[in-house]
Design a protein around this motif. Sequence first.
Motif, PDB file in Angstrom:
ATOM      1  N   PRO A  21      -8.802   1.739   9.389  1.00  5.81           N
ATOM      2  CA  PRO A  21      -8.007   2.024   8.192  1.00  5.81           C
ATOM      3  C   PRO A  21      -6.751   2.827   8.520  1.00  5.81           C
ATOM      4  O   PRO A  21      -6.623   3.400   9.606  1.00  5.81           O
ATOM      5  N   LEU A  22      -5.843   2.865   7.574  1.00  7.19           N
ATOM      6  CA  LEU A  22      -4.693   3.763   7.672  1.00  7.19           C
ATOM      7  C   LEU A  22      -5.216   5.172   7.450  1.00  7.19           C
ATOM      8  O   LEU A  22      -5.781   5.484   6.402  1.00  7.19           O
ATOM      9  N   ARG A  23      -5.059   6.023   8.453  1.00  2.60           N
ATOM     10  CA  ARG A  23      -5.574   7.393   8.373  1.00  2.60           C
ATOM     11  C   ARG A  23      -4.462   8.327   7.909  1.00  2.60           C
ATOM     12  O   ARG A  23      -3.413   8.430   8.554  1.00  2.60           O
ATOM     13  N   VAL A  24      -4.701   9.003   6.797  1.00  4.96           N
ATOM     14  CA  VAL A  24      -3.694   9.883   6.192  1.00  4.96           C
ATOM     15  C   VAL A  24      -4.274  11.273   6.014  1.00  4.96           C
ATOM     16  O   VAL A  24      -5.372  11.428   5.478  1.00  4.96           O
ATOM     17  N   MET A  40      -1.403   7.619  -2.844  1.00  5.20           N
ATOM     18  CA  MET A  40      -1.730   6.876  -1.621  1.00  5.20           C
ATOM     19  C   MET A  40      -2.953   6.001  -1.827  1.00  5.20           C
ATOM     20  O   MET A  40      -3.003   4.862  -1.347  1.00  5.20           O
ATOM     21  N   LEU A  41      -3.957   6.509  -2.530  1.00  2.00           N
ATOM     22  CA  LEU A  41      -5.160   5.712  -2.804  1.00  2.00           C
ATOM     23  C   LEU A  41      -4.814   4.455  -3.594  1.00  2.00           C
ATOM     24  O   LEU A  41      -5.360   3.376  -3.344  1.00  2.00           O
ATOM     25  N   LYS A  42      -3.906   4.590  -4.553  1.00  2.00           N
ATOM     26  CA  LYS A  42      -3.528   3.446  -5.385  1.00  2.00           C
ATOM     27  C   LYS A  42      -2.635   2.464  -4.629  1.00  2.00           C
ATOM     28  O   LYS A  42      -2.749   1.249  -4.802  1.00  2.00           O
ATOM     29  N   ALA A  43      -1.746   3.012  -3.799  1.00  2.00           N
ATOM     30  CA  ALA A  43      -0.762   2.154  -3.116  1.00  2.00           C
ATOM     31  C   ALA A  43      -1.337   1.446  -1.894  1.00  2.00           C
ATOM     32  O   ALA A  43      -0.861   0.371  -1.518  1.00  2.00           O
ATOM     33  N   HIS A  44      -2.371   2.018  -1.275  1.00  2.00           N
ATOM     34  CA  HIS A  44      -2.901   1.467  -0.023  1.00  2.00           C
ATOM     35  C   HIS A  44      -4.425   1.407  -0.100  1.00  2.00           C
ATOM     36  O   HIS A  44      -5.115   2.397   0.169  1.00  2.00           O
ATOM     37  N   GLN A  45      -4.912   0.239  -0.462  1.00  2.00           N
ATOM     38  CA  GLN A  45      -6.340   0.070  -0.733  1.00  2.00           C
ATOM     39  C   GLN A  45      -7.231   0.296   0.484  1.00  2.00           C
ATOM     40  O   GLN A  45      -8.417   0.575   0.344  1.00  2.00           O
ATOM     41  N   GLY A  46      -6.660   0.173   1.694  1.00  2.00           N
ATOM     42  CA  GLY A  46      -7.481   0.360   2.894  1.00  2.00           C
ATOM     43  C   GLY A  46      -7.321   1.721   3.529  1.00  2.00           C
ATOM     44  O   GLY A  46      -7.834   1.964   4.626  1.00  2.00           O
ATOM     45  N   ALA A  47      -6.631   2.636   2.862  1.00  2.00           N
ATOM     46  CA  ALA A  47      -6.340   3.932   3.467  1.00  2.00           C
ATOM     47  C   ALA A  47      -7.488   4.922   3.300  1.00  2.00           C
ATOM     48  O   ALA A  47      -8.221   4.886   2.317  1.00  2.00           O
TER      49      ALA A  47
END
Length: 516
Positions: A21-24, A40-47
Motif C-alpha cells: 500500500p501507499l504508506r503515509v 487521504m483515506l478518501k482520495a487513496h483507497q489503498g493507502a
Amino acid sequence: MALFRAKNLFSRSFSSLSSNPLRVCVVGSGPAGFYTAEKMLKAHQGAEIDIVDRLPTPFGLVRSGVAPDHSETKHYFQQIVVNQFSRVAQDDRCSFIGNVTLGSSISLSELRELYHVVVLAYGAESDRILGIPGEGFSGIHSAREFVWWYNGHPDCKNLDPDLKSSDTAVILGQGNVALDIARILLRPTMELAKTDIAGHALTALEESSIRKVYLVGRRGPVQAACTAKELREILGIKDLNVCIKESDLLKTPADEEELKNNRIQRRVYELLSKAALGPSLSSSGQRELHFVFFRKPDRFLSSSDRIGHVAGVRCEKTILKESIGSGKQIAVGTGQFEDLECGMVLKSIGYKSIPIDGLPFDHPKAFLYVPRAIFKKVQKCHVYPLRLFPGIVPNIQGRVLSNTTENPTLLEEGLYVCGWLKRGPTGIIATNLYCAEETVASISEDLEQGLLASTSSMPKPGREGLLQLLAERNVRVLSFSSWEKVDSEEKKLGSLRNKPREKLTTWEELLKVAME
C-alpha cells in the motif's frame, strides 16, 4: 515481547491492506493532522495512514486550546469534530500512534525511509518573544502556557501562575486568545466549576486575588484583533466593570476607511463603543476589565520586594501611521511612556513552530507559501511568486522546499506540511480543513505525475517498520484504544464532580491509565 504487544495493539489494520500500500505518516493529531488523514483515506483507497503524536491524547487544540467556558463551542467540537476524528482513527486503514516524539523517539529521516509520504502537521508549540528588557522575570508567561495550564495539558501542570500577590494582571495583546485568558481570570469560579477546566487551575482561580485585568494593544479599537463573538462573551460577564477611554474611540479618516471595508471590524468597534458608554459599577472587590489602546510594551519592571519578579510594564504611547505599500496603519512610538503596575503578565503575541533536524526552517526572510489559486496561474511558466512569512516551513501548496535561496523550486520528495507549520498560526480550527485539502491535492498530483516513489517498485515498511524501531528503543506506543481508556476515566471522574470530564493532567496519570 515489546514488539509483539505493539503489533497486537494495531493488528486490526494489517489484514485488510494490499501487499504494497501507499504508506503515509502524519505527524500531529490536531485538526490539521486528522483532516489530512481523512482526506487521504478518501482520495487513496489503498493507502495506509498512521497519525503520530508526542502526546498520549489526540485532537491537539480541540482538547488543549478551546477555552473551557466556551460551552457551545465545546459541545460542537465534541459532537461533531471529535466524533468525526474518532471515526478516522478507527478506520481499518488508519492508526493513531501516541507517545512518540519526532526528533527523539524517531528522526525525520527515519520516518521518510519508512513511509512513501510524510506530512508534518505538528503545529506551533513554542512562543514568539518581545525581545525587551525584563522578559525573563518570574511572573511573566506566554498565553500558550497559561491556556495549556487551565486546559490540563501535561506540559504545563506545574506552571503555578502567581494569582495571589497582586490584584492586577496585564495581558499583552487583544486577540481572541487574550480575551479567552481575561475571561478565565475574571469569570466567577462557580461558573467555571461546571466546565472541564483542569482541577488544579480551578483551585488556583478560586483562591485568586486578581480583580483587574488590562488588555494592552499597540493600535486602536478600530484595529482590535478579536472577533465580535469573543468580545460579546467577555462583555457579558455579570457585574464586570469595563473601562475604555472615550478619547481612544475617536476615529480618523483612515479609521473610517478601514471600517467601511470590513464588517467584522465595524461590529467590534460598535461593541467597544457601547461598552465604553455603559454604567460604571463601583463596589468592594469589583472585577474590572481595562482595554488599553495605543500602547506598546517597552520593558518589564522588577519588584523591589521580590527581586527578579515582575511588578509592571512600561508602555510607550503610540500613534498610527500608514505603512507605505501595504495601505495598513501601523503603530509608531511617540517617546512618551507610562507604567502599568501588576503582579503577573501574560504575553498573547503569537505562537511559534519548533524546528526539527532535517527540515528547512527558521529563515524568516526566505519562507515561501504560495496559495493554490496563485500557483495554478504561474505553474506553466515555472515562476513562483514569493510571499514572506516568518516561522513556517518553506512550501508550495504543502510541498516542502529544500532550499529557498539557491534553488527556490527544489522540492523535498515525499515531504509535506499542513496547518500552522505550513501557513503560520492563523485561522480557526475549520481553516485546517481547507489547508488539508490543498496539501492532499498536492500529494495526489505528485503521485499522478510520478514524482513520488512507486509503491510497487519501492515498497516501504510503514507502520510495521515504525513499531519495530520504536520497540527496539523501548518507546511505549499508545493506540487509539489507549486514548479511549483515558477518555472513559476522565468522564467518570468528571461525573463525580458534576463536570463534563476531569482531565488527567500529568504524564504519569495519562500513561498509567492508557497502559492498563
